[in-house]
Scaffold this motif. Sequence first.
Motif, PDB file in Angstrom:
ATOM      1  N   TYR A 102       0.829  -1.229  -0.072  1.00 10.79           N
ATOM      2  CA  TYR A 102      -0.081   0.050   0.094  1.00 10.79           C
ATOM      3  C   TYR A 102       0.761   1.283  -0.117  1.00 10.79           C
ATOM      4  O   TYR A 102       1.980   1.216   0.439  1.00 10.79           O
ATOM      5  N   LEU A 103       0.442   2.196  -0.626  1.00  8.39           N
ATOM      6  CA  LEU A 103       1.108   3.602  -0.788  1.00  8.39           C
ATOM      7  C   LEU A 103       0.382   4.679  -0.483  1.00  8.39           C
ATOM      8  O   LEU A 103      -0.639   4.951  -0.740  1.00  8.39           O
ATOM      9  N   THR A 104       1.034   5.732   0.303  1.00 10.19           N
ATOM     10  CA  THR A 104       0.447   6.986   0.713  1.00 10.19           C
ATOM     11  C   THR A 104       1.322   7.927  -0.090  1.00 10.19           C
ATOM     12  O   THR A 104       2.685   7.853   0.152  1.00 10.19           O
ATOM     13  N   VAL A 105       0.917   8.996  -0.578  1.00  8.44           N
ATOM     14  CA  VAL A 105       1.851  10.133  -1.327  1.00  8.44           C
ATOM     15  C   VAL A 105       1.505  11.465  -0.692  1.00  8.44           C
ATOM     16  O   VAL A 105       0.512  11.727  -0.402  1.00  8.44           O
ATOM     17  N   PHE A 106       2.395  12.115  -0.017  1.00  4.90           N
ATOM     18  CA  PHE A 106       2.327  13.388   0.738  1.00  4.90           C
ATOM     19  C   PHE A 106       3.122  14.614  -0.244  1.00  4.90           C
ATOM     20  O   PHE A 106       4.189  14.168  -0.930  1.00  4.90           O
ATOM     21  N   GLU A 107       2.678  15.796   0.223  1.00  5.53           N
ATOM     22  CA  GLU A 107       3.561  16.989  -0.437  1.00  5.53           C
ATOM     23  C   GLU A 107       4.975  16.605   0.423  1.00  5.53           C
ATOM     24  O   GLU A 107       5.052  16.243   1.281  1.00  5.53           O
ATOM     25  N   TRP A 108       5.955  17.258  -0.048  1.00  5.85           N
ATOM     26  CA  TRP A 108       7.248  17.254   0.286  1.00  5.85           C
ATOM     27  C   TRP A 108       7.479  18.809   0.998  1.00  5.85           C
ATOM     28  O   TRP A 108       7.033  19.531   0.570  1.00  5.85           O
ATOM     29  N   PHE A 109       7.984  18.654   2.006  1.00 10.21           N
ATOM     30  CA  PHE A 109       8.464  19.793   2.983  1.00 10.21           C
ATOM     31  C   PHE A 109       9.851  19.910   3.107  1.00 10.21           C
ATOM     32  O   PHE A 109      10.621  18.998   3.586  1.00 10.21           O
ATOM     33  N   GLU A 110      10.302  20.931   2.859  1.00 10.38           N
ATOM     34  CA  GLU A 110      11.807  21.243   2.706  1.00 10.38           C
ATOM     35  C   GLU A 110      12.102  21.724   4.026  1.00 10.38           C
ATOM     36  O   GLU A 110      12.548  22.970   4.248  1.00 10.38           O
ATOM     37  N   GLY A 111      12.343  20.904   5.123  1.00  8.36           N
ATOM     38  CA  GLY A 111      12.657  21.106   6.243  1.00  8.36           C
ATOM     39  C   GLY A 111      13.320  20.007   6.912  1.00  8.36           C
ATOM     40  O   GLY A 111      13.645  18.981   6.376  1.00  8.36           O
ATOM     41  N   GLU A 112      13.854  20.188   8.323  1.00 15.34           N
ATOM     42  CA  GLU A 112      14.315  18.951   8.921  1.00 15.34           C
ATOM     43  C   GLU A 112      13.490  18.384  10.158  1.00 15.34           C
ATOM     44  O   GLU A 112      12.713  19.218  10.711  1.00 15.34           O
ATOM     45  N   CYS A 113      13.808  17.377  10.337  1.00 14.72           N
ATOM     46  CA  CYS A 113      12.770  16.588  11.501  1.00 14.72           C
ATOM     47  C   CYS A 113      13.583  16.619  12.835  1.00 14.72           C
ATOM     48  O   CYS A 113      14.914  16.605  12.816  1.00 14.72           O
ATOM     49  N   MET A 114      12.969  16.967  13.746  1.00 18.10           N
ATOM     50  CA  MET A 114      13.591  17.000  14.910  1.00 18.10           C
ATOM     51  C   MET A 114      13.917  15.882  15.579  1.00 18.10           C
ATOM     52  O   MET A 114      14.763  15.862  16.764  1.00 18.10           O
ATOM     53  N   GLY A 115      13.459  14.711  15.166  1.00 17.37           N
ATOM     54  CA  GLY A 115      13.781  13.613  15.773  1.00 17.37           C
ATOM     55  C   GLY A 115      15.161  13.266  15.997  1.00 17.37           C
ATOM     56  O   GLY A 115      16.032  13.427  15.297  1.00 17.37           O
ATOM     57  N   LYS A 116      15.565  12.632  17.338  1.00 18.76           N
ATOM     58  CA  LYS A 116      16.850  12.362  17.668  1.00 18.76           C
ATOM     59  C   LYS A 116      17.749  11.650  16.491  1.00 18.76           C
ATOM     60  O   LYS A 116      18.890  11.823  16.196  1.00 18.76           O
ATOM     61  N   GLN A 117      17.113  10.622  15.876  1.00 20.29           N
ATOM     62  CA  GLN A 117      17.510   9.631  15.074  1.00 20.29           C
ATOM     63  C   GLN A 117      17.847  10.401  13.719  1.00 20.29           C
ATOM     64  O   GLN A 117      18.829   9.748  12.798  1.00 20.29           O
ATOM     65  N   TYR A 118      17.388  11.643  13.452  1.00 17.58           N
ATOM     66  CA  TYR A 118      17.816  12.435  12.184  1.00 17.58           C
ATOM     67  C   TYR A 118      18.853  13.177  12.594  1.00 17.58           C
ATOM     68  O   TYR A 118      19.584  13.780  11.365  1.00 17.58           O
ATOM     69  N   GLY A 119      19.559  13.493  13.332  1.00 13.89           N
ATOM     70  CA  GLY A 119      20.777  14.312  13.648  1.00 13.89           C
ATOM     71  C   GLY A 119      20.599  15.871  13.848  1.00 13.89           C
ATOM     72  O   GLY A 119      21.616  16.798  13.997  1.00 13.89           O
ATOM     73  N   PHE A 120      19.148  16.044  13.973  1.00 11.77           N
ATOM     74  CA  PHE A 120      19.013  17.903  14.102  1.00 11.77           C
ATOM     75  C   PHE A 120      18.469  18.222  15.342  1.00 11.77           C
ATOM     76  O   PHE A 120      18.155  19.353  15.495  1.00 11.77           O
ATOM     77  N   PHE A 121      18.489  17.129  16.403  1.00 15.77           N
ATOM     78  CA  PHE A 121      17.729  17.746  17.641  1.00 15.77           C
ATOM     79  C   PHE A 121      18.635  18.973  18.331  1.00 15.77           C
ATOM     80  O   PHE A 121      17.920  19.846  18.712  1.00 15.77           O
TER      81      PHE A 121
END
Length: 271
Positions: A102-121
């Motif tokens: 199954y597939l869901t399609v979203f708009e792309w947002f040019e931002g960073e994720c606060m999640g610690k796993q992504y390195g931008f916290f």
Amino acid sequence: MITKIINGVSFELKEDFDFDFLSEYGRVFTVFYKQDSGYLCFGVQDENKKLFLKMAGAATLESNVSIDEAINRLQSTVSVYEDLRHPKLIDMIEHKEIKGGYLTVFEWFEGECMGKQYGFFGKFISLPLEEKLGIYQDILLFHKHANECDYIAIDFYDGCIMYDFITKRTMICDIEFYRKKPVVNTWGRMWGSSRYMSPEEFQLGTEIDERSNVFLMGATAFQLIGGGIDRSFDKWQATERQYLTALKAVNAEKGDRYQTMNEYYEAWNKA
């Protein structure tokens, strides 16, 4: 384990999967494949726009659920995104069955994720206070809206917060566990980051209600503006009135918190 390469972008899976559907949306420029949700996510781009694709069906390396469970869960998120459409929520554009998943399609947002796993916290936490207060206000507005739609926020944490450091825009993503009221804890330890969770989210058979979301919003304030799980005033960066407001929200006893999201929202803005 196998390594797949699509448009020059490589990622790993437990076994092969047919990704022919991706060409319909453009060229893949990034892949997120290390989540434990069982989902595989792609950033794709055509001549006009970028999109964010989230799919279930492939055997991801770090999934903690079965493929069927991942597919069923992703399908169940469609109604949540449709019910909670909001200027601060990533917009779901399309959803459909694909071969094997199954597939869901979203708009792309040019931002960073606060999640610690992504390195931008750390970058989030280092923002000036006024910017962090603006992010927090956006989070409050969305959850006030969710409450008005009779939804309880479950599994909201750092990884649901995205921010464009250039345009200073905040967006919310990953709301798949939000549920219509009433919600009862049938799991014991519910989904979520313990840094954000109310005591009742660890107690089997308890009701998860508006006061639980008041706690969530207070805990979010301490994550952004204070010392996280250290809720001492020494670590707080804003005013004392704001501190006392957030502290009341995270009271262990439901009856001693603000009793509604609106009450907390008004108290915070007055502070």
